[in-house]
Design an enzyme around this catalytic site. Structure first.
Site, mmCIF file in Angstrom:
data_model
loop_
_atom_site.group_PDB
_atom_site.id
_atom_site.type_symbol
_atom_site.label_atom_id
_atom_site.label_comp_id
_atom_site.label_asym_id
_atom_site.label_seq_id
_atom_site.Cartn_x
_atom_site.Cartn_y
_atom_site.Cartn_z
ATOM 1 N N HIS A 56 0.857 -1.185 0.000
ATOM 2 C CA HIS A 56 0.000 0.000 0.000
ATOM 3 C C HIS A 56 0.894 1.235 0.000
ATOM 4 O O HIS A 56 2.014 1.213 0.530
ATOM 5 C CB HIS A 56 -0.884 0.020 1.240
ATOM 6 N N GLU A 58 0.903 3.959 1.755
ATOM 7 C CA GLU A 58 1.345 4.423 3.064
ATOM 8 C C GLU A 58 2.496 3.577 3.593
ATOM 9 O O GLU A 58 3.491 4.101 4.093
ATOM 10 C CB GLU A 58 0.198 4.369 4.081
ATOM 11 N N CYS A 86 -6.429 2.393 5.512
ATOM 12 C CA CYS A 86 -7.130 1.180 5.933
ATOM 13 C C CYS A 86 -6.576 0.755 7.293
ATOM 14 O O CYS A 86 -5.658 1.378 7.836
ATOM 15 C CB CYS A 86 -6.924 0.075 4.900
ATOM 16 N N CYS A 89 -2.747 0.038 7.258
ATOM 17 C CA CYS A 89 -1.939 1.254 7.143
ATOM 18 C C CYS A 89 -2.053 2.124 8.394
ATOM 19 O O CYS A 89 -1.062 2.707 8.840
ATOM 20 C CB CYS A 89 -2.331 2.022 5.889
#
Length: 153
Positions: A56, A58, A86, A89
């Site tokens: 992801h 992040e 999410c 993260c």
């Protein structure tokens, strides 16, 4: 741009990362880690490209920032991300001790800041400040366009 806030400036850098993810066919999410005006890490989604559920934006930006500073602690750093983080993260943010999170588009279904969960409001040792809606229109439009194109296929 004149009249642009510092938060908008850094979110535009996150948007550039998101556009790179889009060019790769990835969900267009981008992130930037900043400390005292210096960019420490950047990232964009690479789940499909890297065949990794962990890739992801992040997480990748946090990893780069940790390597840059030579420590897993990112005290005093801000994270700018185009989509509300999410749960994974948000957990990475908590564990890295990021001080503040600024996000663009809200994610009511999977967001873990103000959406489905509110992890930053729980009594963890590190509780970052957060603000949503930074350049929300630009962030949301990029995501909406991506998913509209996907539905056409």
């Amino acid at each position: 741009m004149s009249g642009e806030t510092i938060h908008e400036r850094y979110m535009r850098l996150a948007l550039e990362e998101a556009k790179e993810a889009n060019r790769l066919g990835e969900i267009p999410v981008g992130a930037v880690v900043v400390r005292r005006g210096h960019i420490l890490g950047r990232g964009h989604n690479l789940r499909q490209t890297g065949h990794s559920a962990l890739a992801h934006a992040e997480v990748l930006a946090l990893e780069e920032a940790c390597r840059f500073v030579g420590d897993w602690r990112l005290d005093g750093c801000d994270l700018y991300v185009t989509l509300e983080p999410c749960a994974m993260c948000a957990g990475a943010v908590l564990n890295s001790r990021i001080s503040r999170v600024f996000y663009g588009a809200a994610d009511p279904k999977e967001g873990a800041v103000c959406g489905m969960l509110r992890l930053f409001d729980l009594p963890y040792g590190n509780r970052p400040d957060y603000e949503g809606g930074v350049l929300v229109r630009e962030c949301a439009e990029l995501l909406e366009s991506f998913f509209a194109q996907r539905r056409k296929k």
